[in-house]
Design a protein around this motif. Sequence first.
Motif, PDB file in Angstrom:
ATOM      1  N   LYS A  76       0.832  -1.203   0.000  1.00  0.00           N
ATOM      2  CA  LYS A  76       0.000   0.000   0.000  1.00  0.00           C
ATOM      3  C   LYS A  76       0.868   1.255   0.000  1.00  0.00           C
ATOM      4  CE  LYS A  76      -4.224   1.898   2.011  1.00  0.00           C
ATOM      5  NZ  LYS A  76      -5.273   1.732   3.048  1.00  0.00           N
ATOM      6  N   HIS A  77       1.968   1.205   0.699  1.00  0.00           N
ATOM      7  CA  HIS A  77       2.915   2.319   0.706  1.00  0.00           C
ATOM      8  C   HIS A  77       3.446   2.565  -0.708  1.00  0.00           C
ATOM      9  CE1 HIS A  77       6.540   4.228   3.044  1.00  0.00           C
ATOM     10  NE2 HIS A  77       6.083   5.014   2.085  1.00  0.00           N
ATOM     11  N   GLU A  78       3.753   1.484  -1.407  1.00  0.00           N
ATOM     12  CA  GLU A  78       4.228   1.602  -2.788  1.00  0.00           C
ATOM     13  C   GLU A  78       3.149   2.205  -3.681  1.00  0.00           C
ATOM     14  OE1 GLU A  78       5.504  -1.456  -6.338  1.00  0.00           O
ATOM     15  OE2 GLU A  78       6.201  -1.882  -4.298  1.00  0.00           O
ATOM     16  N   LEU A  79       1.907   1.738  -3.512  1.00  0.00           N
ATOM     17  CA  LEU A  79       0.803   2.293  -4.307  1.00  0.00           C
ATOM     18  C   LEU A  79       0.612   3.776  -4.010  1.00  0.00           C
ATOM     19  CD1 LEU A  79      -1.783  -0.628  -4.006  1.00  0.00           C
ATOM     20  CD2 LEU A  79      -0.390  -0.041  -6.009  1.00  0.00           C
ATOM     21  N   PHE A  80       0.794   4.154  -2.769  1.00  0.00           N
ATOM     22  CA  PHE A  80       0.697   5.569  -2.395  1.00  0.00           C
ATOM     23  C   PHE A  80       1.699   6.402  -3.195  1.00  0.00           C
ATOM     24  CE2 PHE A  80       2.653   9.013   0.020  1.00  0.00           C
ATOM     25  CZ  PHE A  80       1.568   9.834   0.278  1.00  0.00           C
ATOM     26  N   MET A  81       2.922   5.944  -3.281  1.00  0.00           N
ATOM     27  CA  MET A  81       3.948   6.694  -4.010  1.00  0.00           C
ATOM     28  C   MET A  81       3.647   6.756  -5.503  1.00  0.00           C
ATOM     29  SD  MET A  81       7.512   5.672  -2.089  1.00  0.00           S
ATOM     30  CE  MET A  81       7.385   3.921  -2.455  1.00  0.00           C
ATOM     31  N   ILE A  82       3.108   5.658  -6.041  1.00  0.00           N
ATOM     32  CA  ILE A  82       2.764   5.638  -7.470  1.00  0.00           C
ATOM     33  C   ILE A  82       1.606   6.582  -7.753  1.00  0.00           C
ATOM     34  CG2 ILE A  82       1.878   4.199  -9.346  1.00  0.00           C
ATOM     35  CD1 ILE A  82       3.278   1.801  -7.950  1.00  0.00           C
TER      36      ILE A  82
END
Length: 267
Positions: free
Chosen positions: A174-180
């Motif tokens: 989810k953290h990765e999706l946030f950055m994307i």
Amino acid sequence: MKQGIFFTIMIVLAVTACKKTPDFMFQAPLQNVYFDIKPEDSVVYTFAYKPDLGRDTVYLPVKLAGLRADSIRKFGVIVVDTATTARPGVHYEAFKEWYELPADSGVFKLPVILFNTDPSLQTQSVKLTVKLKPGAGLDTSVNKLIRTKVILSAKLEQPDWWTTWPLGAYSRTKHELFMIATGVTSMTKEGLDAPRNLFLTGRLNVMIADPFAWVANNPDKGYVLTQRPDGEYDFYAISNPAKKILVRKVVSSGRFYFVDENDLDIN
């Protein structure tokens, strides 16, 4: 008479001193190269904040200890297997046999090409230890400075600002999706920044609510969804197809969800 003998002796000494003999010729030692990095330091690199990047290069500073030359000289690099957990072709590109120190130069940037293709880098780091080796015209006798290491990972950690805003349960996925979705890597904890941070949170929510619509509406981001043989989907950057996030359908709701590293649907 004594004066004549004195001058004769001086002439003989002068002539003798001018003769070059192999025993007294100055022999210049080989010049040395070394890493311009403290022995106790490591070069730490993470792909954590660049999920769409499949590879990158870090440069290790190599310096000359000695005199510069008007010709090209060479040195090599050895991977110290006993102190290395990184694998060639998986975590880094194999080194060339030789590297060239340009003529009239005392500095070289040694390229270390790193890969972001191993999913295990999201949970652990690997170590690459290298050592300089002598080459044509260059030695490596500065023992304490000819060895260094690179620490590589892609691991995200929960930031302190995550629970300040309505981002829900934390996961690395989810953290990765946030950055994307947002194009930023962090938010503040300041109340005055609430309008901006809530706007960013909203962009994440739009993405996870409908992955297919998000991909269609954000072609500039460079992400795609491709169907797998089992009917589920992989979400990934065109620039880094080895790094995928699972998207699956929940039959009861008919909705597609991103799936995190714990095999949980992301809401």
